[in-house]
Design a protein around this motif. Sequence first.
Motif, mmCIF file in Angstrom:
data_model
loop_
_atom_site.group_PDB
_atom_site.id
_atom_site.type_symbol
_atom_site.label_atom_id
_atom_site.label_comp_id
_atom_site.label_asym_id
_atom_site.label_seq_id
_atom_site.Cartn_x
_atom_site.Cartn_y
_atom_site.Cartn_z
ATOM 1 N N ARG A 1 -3.742 -0.525 -9.008
ATOM 2 C CA ARG A 1 -4.253 0.535 -8.134
ATOM 3 C C ARG A 1 -5.508 0.082 -7.387
ATOM 4 O O ARG A 1 -5.753 0.493 -6.246
ATOM 5 C CB ARG A 1 -4.554 1.802 -8.933
ATOM 6 C CG ARG A 1 -3.341 2.456 -9.596
ATOM 7 C CD ARG A 1 -2.191 2.684 -8.632
ATOM 8 N NE ARG A 1 -2.513 3.506 -7.500
ATOM 9 C CZ ARG A 1 -2.036 4.726 -7.281
ATOM 10 N NH1 ARG A 1 -1.207 5.260 -8.161
ATOM 11 N NH2 ARG A 1 -2.365 5.384 -6.208
ATOM 12 N N GLU B 1 1.721 4.980 -3.059
ATOM 13 C CA GLU B 1 1.467 6.400 -2.808
ATOM 14 C C GLU B 1 2.088 7.283 -3.887
ATOM 15 O O GLU B 1 1.494 8.283 -4.290
ATOM 16 C CB GLU B 1 1.988 6.784 -1.425
ATOM 17 C CG GLU B 1 1.205 6.148 -0.276
ATOM 18 C CD GLU B 1 1.748 6.561 1.072
ATOM 19 O OE1 GLU B 1 2.720 7.350 1.104
ATOM 20 O OE2 GLU B 1 1.224 6.099 2.094
ATOM 21 N N GLN B 2 3.277 6.920 -4.345
ATOM 22 C CA GLN B 2 3.962 7.719 -5.363
ATOM 23 C C GLN B 2 3.941 7.062 -6.739
ATOM 24 O O GLN B 2 4.560 7.560 -7.675
ATOM 25 C CB GLN B 2 5.426 7.945 -4.940
ATOM 26 C CG GLN B 2 5.595 8.594 -3.577
ATOM 27 C CD GLN B 2 4.964 9.969 -3.522
ATOM 28 O OE1 GLN B 2 5.018 10.727 -4.485
ATOM 29 N NE2 GLN B 2 4.360 10.293 -2.378
ATOM 30 N N THR C 1 0.827 -1.209 0.000
ATOM 31 C CA THR C 1 0.000 0.000 0.000
ATOM 32 C C THR C 1 0.861 1.259 0.000
ATOM 33 O O THR C 1 0.602 2.211 -0.748
ATOM 34 C CB THR C 1 -0.937 -0.006 1.222
ATOM 35 O OG1 THR C 1 -1.760 -1.174 1.174
ATOM 36 C CG2 THR C 1 -1.809 1.236 1.237
ATOM 37 N N ALA C 2 1.918 1.258 0.822
ATOM 38 C CA ALA C 2 2.802 2.426 0.886
ATOM 39 C C ALA C 2 3.501 2.662 -0.445
ATOM 40 O O ALA C 2 3.730 3.813 -0.851
ATOM 41 C CB ALA C 2 3.833 2.237 2.002
ATOM 42 N N SER D 1 -6.125 0.132 -3.382
ATOM 43 C CA SER D 1 -7.232 0.864 -2.762
ATOM 44 C C SER D 1 -8.124 -0.029 -1.913
ATOM 45 O O SER D 1 -9.035 0.462 -1.252
ATOM 46 C CB SER D 1 -8.077 1.537 -3.845
ATOM 47 O OG SER D 1 -8.802 0.564 -4.581
#
Length: 821
Positions: free
Chosen positions: A258, A209-210, A205-206, A262
Amino acid sequence: MCYNHSMRVDQIPEKDEVRETDAILSVRISVRELVEFLFRSGDIDTGTQFASDTEAMLAGTRIHKKIQKSQKSGYESEVPLLFVRQFPDFILTLEGRADGLIPEQKDSIPVIDEIKGMYRDVQKMEEPIPVHLAQAKCYAAMYLQENPSPDQIAVQMTYANLDTEETNKFFQVFSREEIEEWFWELIREFRKWADWLAEHSRARTASMEQLQFPFPYRKGQKRLVAGVWNAIEKEEELFLMAPTGVGKTMACLYPAVRAVGSGMADKIFYLTAKNETRRAGSEALQILRKKGLAMNGVMLTAKEKTCPFSEPRCTPDACPYAKGHFDRINEALYDCLRENSLFTSEMLKEKGRQYQVCPYELGLDLTAWSDCILGDYNYAFDPDASLKRFFGEGRHGAYILLVDEAHNLVDRGREMYSADLVKEHILAAKRAVGEGHKQLVKRLEALNKKMLLLRRECVIRRVYGEEEIHGVILEAQKLEETLLRFFHDTKDGDLKEKLSDFYFEVRSFVNTAMAFDENYQAYADFEKEEGGEFRLHLRCRNPGKRLTEYADKCRSAVFFSATLLPIRYYKALLTSREESAAVYIASPFDTNHRLLLIGRDVDTRYRERTPEMYERISDYIMMTASARTGNYIAFFPSYKMMRDTFCVFRDKYGNSDVNWVMQSPSMGEEDREIFLENFYENPEHSLVGFCVMGGMFAEGMDLTGEKLIGAIVVGCGLPQVSGETELMKAYYDARGESGFDFAYRFPGMNKVQQSAGRVIRTKDDRGVILLLDRRFSERGYRSLFPAEWSDNRSCDLGQAEELIRGFWKSVDRSPEDEKNG
C-alpha cells in the motif's frame, strides 16, 4: 559485467495541461545509466571483472582532478547539465555532470570534455569506446538545449592510464543538427521503456483501489499492519516480534504494498536467510496478485542455482549464453516486463534458454524494473554481493526493507563484514606466478614477511590491536593494486583463473580493514593446531553499524521474527540507531491447546553427557511418542549429541512400533522435501524426527494440524565452546556486557524458541513441548521465555508421562464428551 541501472519514479502533482484523470510520472535517470543501458553489447566475461568496480570508483577522482587542474583558463570542471521533457504519460528528467566544458568563445565552438581513467594502454586505442562517446554526446546535446546560439559543438574524449597518467584524446566536431538528431533518436529508443513504466505504474495504482487485506484479521495482526505502516510513513526502523502463526509475512507485506501504491515508496525488498522463508514471501505476494494487485517482482537465487549448466563458467569460450549476452539482453528483458509476472528461478531459466542469455544476469536486470525483489540478505547488506544499483556508494532511494527471520541477520552480518587472510594462500599464489612477474612476486613476498612476523608471535591464538596489524594491512593494499594491474596486463587466462580466488580474498581483507573500528576484533590462529594454516582474522563482533549503513539507503526497514528476545540484544546488533520502535504481539492461540513442560531431571551440560543421561532423554522421547500416536521432532544442540542419543534410543526401543527419521548434515532441498514427506496426518504409528536446533527443520517449516503434535527440545542450544566463541565472550565482557549472554545464552535460547515454535502454528493445532534441561528452571533462562510460556510446568520423567496423557485426554475429548461432562 552487468550495467548499474536505476531509476527513481515519483508521483508528482498533476499539471494544468494534463487531463484531470491522468497521473503524471516523473522518470529520472542519469546520462551514464541511460547510455550504459541502451548501448551495452558484447560478452559476459568474468576474466575482466576484477577491475570493473575499481575503475568505476576511480573514474572522476584523482586522475580527473589532475587533468582538470592542468587545463587552461576558461575550462570549467564538473558542469551540471539537465534535460527535462514532458510526454503524454510521464516527465523525463535526464541529468548528468560533464567532466569538462570549454564554453563558446568569439573564435571557437564549445567543447565537451569527457575523461575516463583505466588501466589499459590508452596509446593503443584507435577510437573512443562507443558507450563513452555516447555519454559525451548526450552532454553536448543537453548543453545545446540550454544554449541556442552555437551551430556546432565539439566532443573530446580524454583517456588516461591510471598508472602512467599517459593520455590519449579523440576530438570530433558535430553540427547542432547532427547532435540533436542523434539525441532524439536515443530518447525515442528509451521512450518505449518509459512508456511501459508509466503504463505499469498506472495499472498498479488502479489495482490498489479495491485491494483489501486478503484474510480476516487474526488477533494482533491489525496492530502489526498499523505498526509497519507507521514506520514506513515516518521513515523509521521497526522491530516486530510475533509468534509463528500470527501471519507476520502478510502483515508486513500488505502495508508495504500500500505504501508503494500511495507513492511513499518505489520498491520493496523482501529479504530472508533461507529459501523456505523466501517462499513464504512470494506466496504472500501471489495471494495479493490473485486478488487483483498489478505488481511485478523477481525472486533472486544464487548464481549456482540459476545457472542452467553444471557449473557457472561465465566466459564467452565456456558458456554459449555469455557470448553475445549483452547483444540480446534488452530484448529478453522487455519481453519479461510485458508479462508483468513474479519471476522465479525456473522462469528465468526458461527465458534464458529462449533468448540465449544468462538467467542470473537477467534476474539482476529485472530488479531495476520490479516492484518487489525477494532474495537473500546479501543482496542488500553484503558489501561484495549487494545490488550496487540500489545499495552502492552514494545510492539511496524510496525503498522498503522487509527483513524476515531477522534473528538470523546477526550471524550473517558478522559473516558478511568479516574477512580472513591465510599465509599459505600467499605462498601458493607466489608459486603459481613463478618468476615471470617480478613486481607481483615482490608484493607477495612483502606481505608474506609481515604474516611471518605474526606467525612467530602466535603459539595457538593471539588477539591484536589495530596498530599491530597495520603493516599487514598496508602490504595487502599494495598487493591488491598490483594484482589488479596484473589482471589487466596478462594474457594468461589459466593463471588468472588460478589467482582469482586469492585476489578476492585479498580484496575482502583490505575492504574489511578499511571498516575496522571498535566493532571489530583482530586475532590470528592456526586452522587446526600449530603446523596447520596460519590465518589472520578480522572479525566483526557487532554488525549493527555496517547494517545501518545499508538500511539508511532506504526509506524504512522492518526487522521481524518470532524470536527477538531479548529485544535490546537484537537492537544492539542489528542497528546503530539510538531509537527504533518495537512492536511485540503475544500469541493469540489458546494456551489450553498446548502443554509446556520442563524436564528438571535432565542435564545436557558437557560433563553430564553420559550413557545414562542419553538413556533418560531417550525415555522422554519414547514416553512422549507413546502417549498419543502422532508425529514428533526431537531437537538437539549438535549433530554429535543427536547421533549419540539416537544410538541409545535405537538400542533400547528399536523393536517398538515408533518409527524414526534423522537429519543429516549434507541434506539439500530435495532431501528436505523427502524428509518432510514422512510427516503426514493420522499415521498408523508414531514417528520421531531426530533434528538439530538452528537447522533447516527448526524454522521456516510449516507442519500444521496433525502433521506435527510435539517437540522435544534437548538442551539450551548454547553454541559449542570454542576459541572463536570464547573470544567473542571476552570481547563483550571487555565492553561491560555479559559476554556469556551475548556469546552463548542469547543465541542458544533463540534456537530453543525457534524449535519449540514448530508445534502450534494455527488456532486448530494441539501439541506438547518438552524442554529437557534443568537450566530452563533457572532465572537467567526463564527470563528469556516469551510471555505465552508463563504456564510452563517443571517435572521429572514419571510426572511428565502423567501430565502428557492427561493433556491429550483433555484436548481429544469430543464436543459431546464436553457436553456430558
